[in-house]
Design an enzyme around this catalytic site. Sequence first.
Site, PDB file in Angstrom:
ATOM      1  N   MET A  25       0.714  -1.401  -0.082  1.00 50.92           N
ATOM      2  CA  MET A  25      -0.064   0.067   0.031  1.00 50.92           C
ATOM      3  C   MET A  25       0.767   1.260  -0.031  1.00 50.92           C
ATOM      4  SD  MET A  25      -3.223  -0.809  -0.081  1.00 50.92           S
ATOM      5  CE  MET A  25      -2.607  -1.996  -1.443  1.00 50.92           C
ATOM      6  N   LYS A  84       2.122   8.473   6.281  1.00 51.17           N
ATOM      7  CA  LYS A  84       1.459   7.931   7.945  1.00 51.17           C
ATOM      8  C   LYS A  84       1.116   6.587   7.663  1.00 51.17           C
ATOM      9  CE  LYS A  84      -1.302   7.445  10.648  1.00 51.17           C
ATOM     10  NZ  LYS A  84      -1.442   6.174  11.394  1.00 51.17           N
ATOM     11  N   GLU A 125      -9.735   5.540  -1.288  1.00 50.47           N
ATOM     12  CA  GLU A 125     -10.044   4.074  -1.528  1.00 50.47           C
ATOM     13  C   GLU A 125     -10.419   3.348  -0.118  1.00 50.47           C
ATOM     14  OE1 GLU A 125     -10.147   0.584  -1.568  1.00 50.47           O
ATOM     15  OE2 GLU A 125      -8.173   0.173  -1.754  1.00 50.47           O
ATOM     16  N   CYS A 169      -9.973  -5.079   1.213  1.00 48.50           N
ATOM     17  CA  CYS A 169     -10.970  -4.227   0.909  1.00 48.50           C
ATOM     18  C   CYS A 169     -11.815  -4.708  -0.185  1.00 48.50           C
ATOM     19  CB  CYS A 169     -10.334  -2.897   0.549  1.00 48.50           C
ATOM     20  SG  CYS A 169      -9.380  -2.784  -0.812  1.00 48.50           S
ATOM     21  N   GLU A 217     -18.859  -4.339   5.875  1.00 56.05           N
ATOM     22  CA  GLU A 217     -17.735  -4.959   5.623  1.00 56.05           C
ATOM     23  C   GLU A 217     -17.328  -5.612   7.013  1.00 56.05           C
ATOM     24  OE1 GLU A 217     -13.734  -3.732   3.274  1.00 56.05           O
ATOM     25  OE2 GLU A 217     -14.417  -2.218   4.760  1.00 56.05           O
TER      26      GLU A 217
END
Length: 490
Positions: free
Chosen positions: A158, A176, A251, A285, A384
């Site tokens: 990521m 971060k 996202e 995700c 989710e």
Amino acid sequence: MRDQLYINGEWVSPDLGGYLDVIDPATEQVFQQVAAGTEEDIDHAVRAARRAFDSGWGQTSGAERAQWLDALADELESAKEALSELEVRDNGKPLPEAQWDIGDAIGCFRYYAGLARELDDQQDQPLALPDERFRCRIRHEPIGVAGQIIPWNYPLLMAAWKVAPALAAGATVVLKPSELTPLTALELAAAADRIGFPAGVLNVVTGLGADAGSPLTEHRSVDKLAFTGSVPTGAKIMSAAARDIKNISLELGGKSAFIVFDDADVEAAVEWILFGIFWNQGQVCSATSRLLVQEGIAPRLIERLVEETRKISIGPGMEPGVLLGPLVSQGQYDKVLGFVDQGLASGARLLTGGRRPAHLSQGYFIEPAIFDEPDLGSILWREEVFGPVLCLKRFKTEEQALQMANASRFGLAAAVMSADPQRATRVANQLRAGIVWVNCSQPTFVEAPWGGMKHSGIGRELGQWGLHNYLEVKQVTEYISDQPWGWYLK
């Protein structure tokens, strides 16, 4: 080094001197501490990124930036095994998955090095105008300082998805990482440091979301915000960005549907269903967590699915043959178990899993779970879970399957399996999702756009779309006629 922040090309201690524990999810033991950055540290990092952008990085050529990105990829390649093992200990995923992720991250930097080189050829392209007295050229210029916040499910990958295109475009970065999995982001900074990356171009600040993430989103010198994570946090970032009219890309979450028609091959469907929901412990995700099975194939498919799910080997990620590691944290473990309990309370039938494996007394392990026929309005079906929990429902017609698949506030991904190419294409075109897989689930390529519709986010990452997240388009139009314009002065 791992207990410091990387700001302006230097390893520095946090201003307020705080530290956070890093826990191995397979043992529940603290094995490292990292700096707990705060607003003061974020300010130092953003100022360093601004100086680096203004003093030279923003004016470099794509070819120059490509050399740095290739060098960074080479440095990561040389440490691939160590990075993979660190990812396992930090995140919990099985070693083969971590090796795959690290390889993809390295490939991402190489890919954007190539796009950076191509960017030079795209500068100052002429644009035909209907008035011959004018000449127009189009420029693609870096957006400035990018604030980037990444999740814990694919820590280094990521980071690569965001850092690589930003640097390729000529932006500077304040990254971060998640406080749950900060270690490979710090190793990325260490790799940049070892090859002598220009000071301030890449800054990494570890810390809690409230203490470091929020100040980054609210800093007035940040030009671009890129975030991957939950919908509630994304909404807060969008609100903060609105104040200064910041460019954003988000996202966010997903509750992706997987439609399997009667003519699908049962064994192939089982394989892709398992991969689509249980890869990375379901902490994905885009996980295809809502399974829609046509009635004719349902009995045999569900029987085989339960059989194979029960065979999945569960254990610490470094153990050979393990396919399902622990969840990332105590908080995530409790959350997933809470969803299982809510599913049971709502009347859904638990076909398998959903509890701690009997042979594992410590670690955040949970057996992969399959729920049969949850209510369409239940939390289990709508929200989710971000864990190894699959919900399945049967359908009769194509129209019914599409209606159930699209009846979600999310729209990140979806999948369809059918031996009929025309039907597969027709259904894929009608699914309201940014990513649709046909006869598969979850393959991801750096060349293809990644992002969702509805509550699943704004914008696209990867491919050329990822690069253009960090570019501004400028038109430069010149008056080239030797005749006066003649509007005011005659």
